[in-house]
Design an enzyme around this catalytic site. Sequence first.
Site, PDB file in Angstrom:
ATOM      1  N   CYS A 143       0.837  -1.201   0.000  1.00 30.59           N
ATOM      2  CA  CYS A 143       0.000   0.000   0.000  1.00 30.59           C
ATOM      3  C   CYS A 143       0.874   1.254   0.000  1.00 30.59           C
ATOM      4  O   CYS A 143       1.396   1.661   1.048  1.00 30.59           O
ATOM      5  CB  CYS A 143      -0.922  -0.017   1.225  1.00 30.59           C
ATOM      6  SG  CYS A 143      -1.929   1.472   1.342  1.00 30.59           S
ATOM      7  N   CYS A 149      -0.428   4.152   2.127  1.00 32.25           N
ATOM      8  CA  CYS A 149      -0.294   3.945   3.583  1.00 32.25           C
ATOM      9  C   CYS A 149       1.156   4.135   4.024  1.00 32.25           C
ATOM     10  O   CYS A 149       1.414   4.730   5.067  1.00 32.25           O
ATOM     11  CB  CYS A 149      -0.695   2.531   3.996  1.00 32.25           C
ATOM     12  SG  CYS A 149      -2.165   1.893   3.229  1.00 32.25           S
ATOM     13  N   ASP A 150       2.086   3.596   3.266  1.00 36.17           N
ATOM     14  CA  ASP A 150       3.474   3.477   3.743  1.00 36.17           C
ATOM     15  C   ASP A 150       4.478   4.365   3.013  1.00 36.17           C
ATOM     16  O   ASP A 150       5.640   4.431   3.426  1.00 36.17           O
ATOM     17  CB  ASP A 150       3.935   2.011   3.613  1.00 36.17           C
ATOM     18  CG  ASP A 150       3.057   1.077   4.445  1.00 36.17           C
ATOM     19  OD1 ASP A 150       2.561   1.535   5.492  1.00 36.17           O
ATOM     20  OD2 ASP A 150       2.860  -0.078   4.040  1.00 36.17           O
TER      21      ASP A 150
END
Length: 307
Positions: free
Chosen positions: A135, A138-139
Amino acid sequence: MYDLIIIGSGPAGLSAAVYAKRAGLDMVVLEQSPMSGGQVLNTSDVDNYLGMPGMNGFDMGMKFRAHAEGLGAVFENVQVKEVTDAGSHKIVRASAGKEEKTYEARALIAAMGASHALLHVPGEEKLSGKGVSYCATCDGAFFRDKTVAVVGGGDVAAEDAVFLSRICAKVYLIHRRDALRAAKSLQDALFQCSNVEVIWDSVVEEICGQEKVEAVKLRHVKTEDSDSKAVDGVFIAVGLVPNSELLQNVTMCDERGYIVAGEDCVTKTAGIFAAGDVRTKPLRQIVTAVADGANAVAGVERYLMQM
Ligand code: NAP
């Protein structure tokens, strides 16, 4: 006994919830994550949903949820363990922490979506969360001014590479063929990123590192040459796996695990409908998932009237 249970709260499940409430059905949405929206939550910009150009994926998920809640849709945060077809009704067993719960309804919409596929190479599992991610939104922020690799050639890989190019110093896009399958608009955006280097015809053989990702070992599929690139992170975007395990013994799935259902979302099992990415369909998009939610509820209404 509910009229309808909806399992899943991505765009298909939330759209079904809106249509079900407007149809006056007594229904409940069972969701695994406390955050509705499904894969949309992990998308930076959604640029192809009609009327909402450049919409942030997280905001879109929140809006979808708020719409369903505003109409009085009830959500239960549970882990569904088992679905049983008792003919005239469907039984869903679930758990919420240590508590076991059972739900019954005359009809069920399966809208569990799909999850990211694994690459299945050495180092992937060991370094997951230590530089291996599925992701980018997200990261990505953990890799500011670093070097990362994105693996895949579809829409998600192209989107992730563009997104990461704004954060990272250098992005390698590693694809196993000599052409991307990503949409032309995404490819155009990708090729404008001066810090993205596409490595064609190559597969990742191993993700290397002790405590965290340090490098990827590559193999050129045409020349069989080996190479290695020093990277701090690897973002894997090699497609989807349907979240259909719960329904495998209750209705028919195809060889890839997708629940067999047409545009009307009618499955091979009376009273069970499949909507969104979990069903067999030619185009997996937010807009087609939302359309499925509407079609599935129309099918549920027809089914309940015939009972
Ligand atoms: P996808 O379209 O299935 O693409 C997967 C990519 O990974 C393909 O390029 C494939 O290569 C490659 N791949 C698969 N297995 C591999 C392996 N073992 N090793 C190396 N490469 C591998 O999946 P996706 O990009 O995750 O997208 C999923 C769905 O969401 C699609 O239907 C997509 O259209 C949709 N989506 C749409 C948008 C948008 O419209 N903006 C955004 C995100 C997602 P090959 O090309 O050689 O098969």
